[in-house]
Design a protein around this motif. Sequence first.
Motif, PDB file in Angstrom:
ATOM      1  N   ASN A 173      10.813   4.153  -1.606  1.00  0.00           N
ATOM      2  CA  ASN A 173      11.415   2.823  -1.570  1.00  0.00           C
ATOM      3  C   ASN A 173      11.019   2.103  -2.849  1.00  0.00           C
ATOM      4  O   ASN A 173       9.828   1.972  -3.154  1.00  0.00           O
ATOM      5  N   THR A 174      12.012   1.639  -3.595  1.00  0.00           N
ATOM      6  CA  THR A 174      11.742   1.031  -4.901  1.00  0.00           C
ATOM      7  C   THR A 174      11.030  -0.316  -4.797  1.00  0.00           C
ATOM      8  O   THR A 174      10.531  -0.827  -5.799  1.00  0.00           O
ATOM      9  N   GLY A 175      10.975  -0.872  -3.610  1.00  0.00           N
ATOM     10  CA  GLY A 175      10.295  -2.152  -3.428  1.00  0.00           C
ATOM     11  C   GLY A 175       8.870  -2.028  -2.933  1.00  0.00           C
ATOM     12  O   GLY A 175       8.269  -3.019  -2.490  1.00  0.00           O
ATOM     13  N   THR A 176       8.293  -0.850  -3.023  1.00  0.00           N
ATOM     14  CA  THR A 176       6.971  -0.587  -2.440  1.00  0.00           C
ATOM     15  C   THR A 176       5.872  -1.443  -3.055  1.00  0.00           C
ATOM     16  O   THR A 176       5.716  -1.494  -4.275  1.00  0.00           O
ATOM     17  N   THR A 177       5.117  -2.116  -2.188  1.00  0.00           N
ATOM     18  CA  THR A 177       3.876  -2.786  -2.565  1.00  0.00           C
ATOM     19  C   THR A 177       2.864  -2.540  -1.450  1.00  0.00           C
ATOM     20  O   THR A 177       3.224  -2.071  -0.359  1.00  0.00           O
ATOM     21  N   ALA A 178       1.626  -2.897  -1.681  1.00  0.00           N
ATOM     22  CA  ALA A 178       0.600  -2.727  -0.647  1.00  0.00           C
ATOM     23  C   ALA A 178       0.895  -3.578   0.585  1.00  0.00           C
ATOM     24  O   ALA A 178       0.411  -3.275   1.681  1.00  0.00           O
ATOM     25  N   ALA A 179       1.705  -4.631   0.419  1.00  0.00           N
ATOM     26  CA  ALA A 179       2.048  -5.495   1.554  1.00  0.00           C
ATOM     27  C   ALA A 179       2.920  -4.790   2.577  1.00  0.00           C
ATOM     28  O   ALA A 179       3.091  -5.290   3.694  1.00  0.00           O
ATOM     29  N   ASN A 180       3.475  -3.632   2.224  1.00  0.00           N
ATOM     30  CA  ASN A 180       4.339  -2.882   3.140  1.00  0.00           C
ATOM     31  C   ASN A 180       3.556  -1.900   4.006  1.00  0.00           C
ATOM     32  O   ASN A 180       4.170  -1.027   4.634  1.00  0.00           O
ATOM     33  N   TYR A 181       2.233  -2.061   4.047  1.00  0.00           N
ATOM     34  CA  TYR A 181       1.389  -1.115   4.787  1.00  0.00           C
ATOM     35  C   TYR A 181       0.434  -1.842   5.720  1.00  0.00           C
ATOM     36  O   TYR A 181      -0.025  -2.950   5.432  1.00  0.00           O
ATOM     37  N   PRO A 189      -6.441  -3.945   3.995  1.00  0.00           N
ATOM     38  CA  PRO A 189      -5.093  -4.072   3.426  1.00  0.00           C
ATOM     39  C   PRO A 189      -5.022  -3.870   1.922  1.00  0.00           C
ATOM     40  O   PRO A 189      -3.935  -3.712   1.377  1.00  0.00           O
ATOM     41  N   HIS A 190      -6.164  -3.848   1.241  1.00  0.00           N
ATOM     42  CA  HIS A 190      -6.159  -3.662  -0.209  1.00  0.00           C
ATOM     43  C   HIS A 190      -6.340  -2.206  -0.627  1.00  0.00           C
ATOM     44  O   HIS A 190      -6.157  -1.876  -1.801  1.00  0.00           O
ATOM     45  N   PHE A 191      -6.687  -1.348   0.309  1.00  0.00           N
ATOM     46  CA  PHE A 191      -7.057   0.020  -0.036  1.00  0.00           C
ATOM     47  C   PHE A 191      -5.938   0.768  -0.752  1.00  0.00           C
ATOM     48  O   PHE A 191      -6.185   1.519  -1.705  1.00  0.00           O
ATOM     49  N   ALA A 192      -4.710   0.585  -0.327  1.00  0.00           N
ATOM     50  CA  ALA A 192      -3.602   1.384  -0.857  1.00  0.00           C
ATOM     51  C   ALA A 192      -3.212   1.013  -2.280  1.00  0.00           C
ATOM     52  O   ALA A 192      -2.491   1.764  -2.945  1.00  0.00           O
ATOM     53  N   LYS A 193      -3.666  -0.133  -2.774  1.00  0.00           N
ATOM     54  CA  LYS A 193      -3.184  -0.639  -4.063  1.00  0.00           C
ATOM     55  C   LYS A 193      -3.427   0.336  -5.206  1.00  0.00           C
ATOM     56  O   LYS A 193      -2.554   0.549  -6.057  1.00  0.00           O
ATOM     57  N   SER A 194      -4.610   0.918  -5.276  1.00  0.00           N
ATOM     58  CA  SER A 194      -4.966   1.770  -6.396  1.00  0.00           C
ATOM     59  C   SER A 194      -4.053   2.986  -6.488  1.00  0.00           C
ATOM     60  O   SER A 194      -3.470   3.265  -7.549  1.00  0.00           O
ATOM     61  N   ALA A 195      -3.922   3.714  -5.405  1.00  0.00           N
ATOM     62  CA  ALA A 195      -3.088   4.920  -5.426  1.00  0.00           C
ATOM     63  C   ALA A 195      -1.627   4.580  -5.680  1.00  0.00           C
ATOM     64  O   ALA A 195      -0.942   5.264  -6.448  1.00  0.00           O
ATOM     65  N   LEU A 196      -1.125   3.518  -5.049  1.00  0.00           N
ATOM     66  CA  LEU A 196       0.280   3.141  -5.226  1.00  0.00           C
ATOM     67  C   LEU A 196       0.589   2.749  -6.659  1.00  0.00           C
ATOM     68  O   LEU A 196       1.701   2.973  -7.155  1.00  0.00           O
ATOM     69  N   ALA A 197      -0.390   2.174  -7.342  1.00  0.00           N
ATOM     70  CA  ALA A 197      -0.174   1.773  -8.728  1.00  0.00           C
ATOM     71  C   ALA A 197      -0.156   2.966  -9.671  1.00  0.00           C
ATOM     72  O   ALA A 197       0.479   2.931 -10.732  1.00  0.00           O
ATOM     73  N   TRP A 248       2.984  10.623  -1.319  1.00  0.00           N
ATOM     74  CA  TRP A 248       2.997  11.048  -2.733  1.00  0.00           C
ATOM     75  C   TRP A 248       1.814  10.429  -3.493  1.00  0.00           C
ATOM     76  O   TRP A 248       1.108  11.124  -4.232  1.00  0.00           O
ATOM     77  N   ALA A 249       1.624   9.124  -3.321  1.00  0.00           N
ATOM     78  CA  ALA A 249       0.612   8.417  -4.112  1.00  0.00           C
ATOM     79  C   ALA A 249      -0.798   8.885  -3.772  1.00  0.00           C
ATOM     80  O   ALA A 249      -1.625   9.129  -4.660  1.00  0.00           O
ATOM     81  N   SER A 250      -1.096   9.003  -2.473  1.00  0.00           N
ATOM     82  CA  SER A 250      -2.441   9.445  -2.090  1.00  0.00           C
ATOM     83  C   SER A 250      -2.670  10.899  -2.502  1.00  0.00           C
ATOM     84  O   SER A 250      -3.787  11.280  -2.902  1.00  0.00           O
ATOM     85  N   ALA A 251      -1.611  11.726  -2.429  1.00  0.00           N
ATOM     86  CA  ALA A 251      -1.724  13.126  -2.820  1.00  0.00           C
ATOM     87  C   ALA A 251      -2.013  13.268  -4.320  1.00  0.00           C
ATOM     88  O   ALA A 251      -2.858  14.069  -4.727  1.00  0.00           O
ATOM     89  N   VAL A 252      -1.297  12.480  -5.125  1.00  0.00           N
ATOM     90  CA  VAL A 252      -1.509  12.538  -6.568  1.00  0.00           C
ATOM     91  C   VAL A 252      -2.903  12.038  -6.931  1.00  0.00           C
ATOM     92  O   VAL A 252      -3.583  12.618  -7.788  1.00  0.00           O
ATOM     93  N   ALA A 253      -3.350  10.977  -6.250  1.00  0.00           N
ATOM     94  CA  ALA A 253      -4.708  10.468  -6.514  1.00  0.00           C
ATOM     95  C   ALA A 253      -5.743  11.546  -6.290  1.00  0.00           C
ATOM     96  O   ALA A 253      -6.664  11.746  -7.096  1.00  0.00           O
ATOM     97  N   ALA A 254      -5.596  12.301  -5.186  1.00  0.00           N
ATOM     98  CA  ALA A 254      -6.546  13.376  -4.909  1.00  0.00           C
ATOM     99  C   ALA A 254      -6.341  14.556  -5.863  1.00  0.00           C
ATOM    100  O   ALA A 254      -7.301  15.103  -6.416  1.00  0.00           O
ATOM    101  N   GLY A 255      -5.093  14.949  -6.051  1.00  0.00           N
ATOM    102  CA  GLY A 255      -4.799  16.124  -6.868  1.00  0.00           C
ATOM    103  C   GLY A 255      -5.295  15.996  -8.299  1.00  0.00           C
ATOM    104  O   GLY A 255      -5.741  16.979  -8.895  1.00  0.00           O
TER     105      GLY A 255
END
Length: 398
Positions: free
Chosen positions: A54-62, A67-75, A388-395
Motif C-alpha cells: 500500500n503506497t500510503g503505508t505509515t506506522a499509524a496503519n499498524y 506503536p513506534h516499533f515498526a517505524k524503523s523497518a518501514l522506513a 517485506w520490511a521486517s524481512a529485509v531488516a533481518a536479512g
Amino acid sequence: MTHWDAIVIGAGAAGMMCAFEAGRRGKRVLLLDHGEKPGRKILISGGGRANFTNTGTTAANYLSENPHFAKSALARFTPRDMIALVEKHGLRYHEKTLGQQFFDNSARELVTLLERECGDAGVITRCGVSILSVSKDGDDFVVESSQGTERARALVIATGGLSIPKLGATGFGYNLARQFGHSIIDTRAALVPLVFLPEDRDAWCDLTGTSAEVVVKVDAPSNKRNVKVPAFREKALITHRGLSGPAILQISSYWRPGQNISLDLAPGQEVFTPITQHNTPRDLSMLRAALRTALSQRLADRWLRLNEERIRFTNQALIEMEKELHAWAVRPAGDEGYEKAEVTAGGVDTNELNASTMESKRAPGLYFIGEVVDVTGWLGGYNFQWAWASAVAAGRSL
C-alpha cells in the motif's frame, strides 16, 4: 549435518524475502517450511490477486503495544522498493483503491517472484519438513527436523500467526519464542468478520449479501493505554451470521468482547432532518422514500420496520431518528475466529526485539519477522508491507 549462516523457518512472504535478502549478501541460507509448497497463504491473498503493498503505508496503519516499533523497518524498505521489485520481474499491477496495489493476473506471480529470487540468491529451500526441536549449542542454533539436523549461527522465525489453520497455521513461533525467554502479547483474531447476538441475527441475517458504505468505530477505548481508535469509512456487509466487509474487518482488530461498535449508515448525508423544514404531510412512505436515497431498498425498509414502534413525526422525533441512523449500536457476540481471520494480532513482544534488525535482545542470533511479531496492519496491503520490511531488516543484518 550442514552448518549454515542462517536458517529461516517459514517459507511465506516474510521468510522467502528474508532468505533471499541474506543470500544476496553471500550468506548460506536454508529455508524450511512444514507445508508441501511455499507461499500457500500468499495464493489466497487479495482475492487471489495479492494486495502486495500500500503506497500510503505509515506506522499509524499498524496495531502494536509499541506503536513506534515498526517505524524503523518501514522506513528502510518502502512500498516504492517493493513496487520496484515487482517491476524488475516485468509483472503488471494496478491500484485498486486507497493506495492498494494488486497484481493484474494472479497471486501466483508473487510466489514465483519470491521463489526466483531465492533461487538466484542460492537459497536452499526444503518443504514438507517437520521441526522436532530447536536448541542452542554455544554460538550455534541446532534445528532437529524430520529431514535431519542442521546448525546455523542465526535462526529466523517467520512462521506467521494462528490465522487460517487449514493452511497449516500453528503456534510454533510463539512456543519457540517462549522457549528462548520471550514474552508474548496475547494473540487474537484480527481482520475478521463479527458475529451478531441471536436477537440481531434474527432481525438482520435474512438480508445476507446486503451492503452499505458506513463509518464504523468502537464505542469505547480498546486498550489499557487508551490509544485513540480510528474510524473506518468503507463497505459493511450483512452475512448469515453477522457483519463483514472491509469496514468491519478493519474495526475488528480494535474491538474487544463486551464492547459495542457504532455504524453511521448514511455518512455525510442528512436523511430525516430535511423533512423538518417542510410543512408537507408526514407519513411512513415519506420516511421510506427519504431513507431509500441513502440505503438500498431492502436495508432501508428493514431499518424502518425494526424501528416502527418508535417512529413519530414531530421535528424532535425526526432529529432523534437522524441521530440513530448515524450511530447504529451493535454489540457483537464474538468474531468468526482464526478460521476466518486474515491475520493474528498480538505476538512476540517488540520491547524484546531490536527495531532495526528484528534480532532478539534475549537470544543473540535469533530473529522474529512478519506476523509472529506484535505488529498487525490494517486491511489493504499493510501486512504484506510489514512482512517485506521486517524481512529485509533481518536479512540485511544476518
